[in-house]
Design an enzyme around this catalytic site. Structure first.
Site, PDB file in Angstrom:
ATOM      1  N   HIS A  39     -10.688   5.998  -1.795  1.00  0.00           N
ATOM      2  CA  HIS A  39     -10.131   5.401  -3.014  1.00  0.00           C
ATOM      3  C   HIS A  39      -9.974   3.890  -2.900  1.00  0.00           C
ATOM      4  O   HIS A  39      -9.220   3.280  -3.652  1.00  0.00           O
ATOM      5  CB  HIS A  39      -8.789   6.055  -3.364  1.00  0.00           C
ATOM      6  CG  HIS A  39      -8.931   7.471  -3.845  1.00  0.00           C
ATOM      7  ND1 HIS A  39      -7.887   8.378  -3.865  1.00  0.00           N
ATOM      8  CD2 HIS A  39     -10.004   8.149  -4.321  1.00  0.00           C
ATOM      9  CE1 HIS A  39      -8.325   9.543  -4.332  1.00  0.00           C
ATOM     10  NE2 HIS A  39      -9.604   9.436  -4.614  1.00  0.00           N
ATOM     11  N   TYR A  42      -1.059  -4.729  -9.029  1.00  0.00           N
ATOM     12  CA  TYR A  42      -1.700  -4.595  -7.718  1.00  0.00           C
ATOM     13  C   TYR A  42      -1.272  -5.687  -6.747  1.00  0.00           C
ATOM     14  O   TYR A  42      -1.205  -5.438  -5.533  1.00  0.00           O
ATOM     15  CB  TYR A  42      -3.223  -4.494  -7.872  1.00  0.00           C
ATOM     16  CG  TYR A  42      -3.605  -3.103  -8.290  1.00  0.00           C
ATOM     17  CD1 TYR A  42      -3.650  -2.079  -7.351  1.00  0.00           C
ATOM     18  CD2 TYR A  42      -3.817  -2.783  -9.622  1.00  0.00           C
ATOM     19  CE1 TYR A  42      -3.929  -0.775  -7.729  1.00  0.00           C
ATOM     20  CE2 TYR A  42      -4.087  -1.487 -10.012  1.00  0.00           C
ATOM     21  CZ  TYR A  42      -4.148  -0.480  -9.063  1.00  0.00           C
ATOM     22  OH  TYR A  42      -4.397   0.807  -9.431  1.00  0.00           O
TER      23      TYR A  42
END
Ligand SMILES: [Zn+2]
Length: 232
Positions: A109, A56
């Site tokens: 999301h 990420y």
């Protein structure tokens, strides 16, 4: 579409593709020999947090190099000029709608540019890495995770989305595969509510048959053309 007042727009990976943001699927589904599904789950984070945080951190850095495209700017123009209700529900975790100037955006999301503290439950704006376990700006605990909805987690603000759909006269789906639920079910929900439905997509999706109308083409062409019709 002259009687349209309230609009719900769903956007997916297809609107950001022309900005150079690849999707999990288009990237080949692998990252450093890992299936992306294996770095985007709560189980993966529990098993190997460093792997997940590195993944990420890389994605968060990458999106900051990208720029909104003509489709993002067209939706921002619609948002600015539309007098009725409008909600841009995005499945994307990039910030390109916002950077283009859109205000009525809901990230179902989550967002790459936010970190979620699992100690105090506060979400903070975040641009840098998380791998080195920086302290939460609010409670100082070193328990920040990406504020991204992982496979197996519940998308955000579903009640708000369904509420907006109930008020809507038009549902527009832009650049989504029609493969990921619950977003894939919005068009069915819209049809049950008797709402007009329009799909703007590069190619026919799994859900295309459910829409009243489908317009095919690159998002940077079909989205500005549709917006021009709406605000002429
Ligand atoms: Zn905290």
């Amino acid at each position: 579409m002259s009687q349209i007042r309230n609009i719900v727009i769903l956007t997916g990976a297809g609107i950001s593709a022309e900005s150079g943001i690849d999707t999990f699927r288009s990237a080949g589904g692998l990252w450093e020999q890992h299936r992306v599904e294996d770095v985007a789950t709560p189980e993966a984070f529990g098993r190997d947090p460093n792997l997940v945080l590195r993944f990420y951190d890389m994605r968060r850095a990458a999106i900051q190099e990208k720029l909104p495209n003509a489709a993002h700017f067209a939706l921002a123009e619609l948002d600015t000029n539309w007098k009725g209700n409008l909600l841009i529900v995005t499945q994307n975790v990039d910030d390109l709608h916002t950077r283009a100037g859109a205000r009525r955006v809901l990230h179902m999301h989550g967002e790459h540019l936010k970190a979620w503290c699992t100690s105090c439950d506060v979400r903070s704006y975040w641009r840098g890495p998380l791998l080195d376990r920086p302290p939460c700006p609010v409670c100082q605990a070193r328990t920040l995770r990406p504020d991204v909805v992982w496979f197996g987690e519940m998308p955000y603000r579903m009640g708000e989305i369904y509420g907006a759909l109930r008020e809507a006269d038009l549902f527009v789906s832009i650049g989504t595969s029609g493969a990921v639920y619950p977003a894939a079910g919005f068009v069915q929900n819209a049809r049950e509510l008797g709402i007009q439905t329009l799909e703007l997509n590069l190619e026919r999706s799994q859900g295309s048959a459910l829409f009243h109308e489908t317009r095919l083409g690159p998002a940077t062409e079909v989205v500005p053309a549709w917006v021009a019709e709406m605000i002429k």
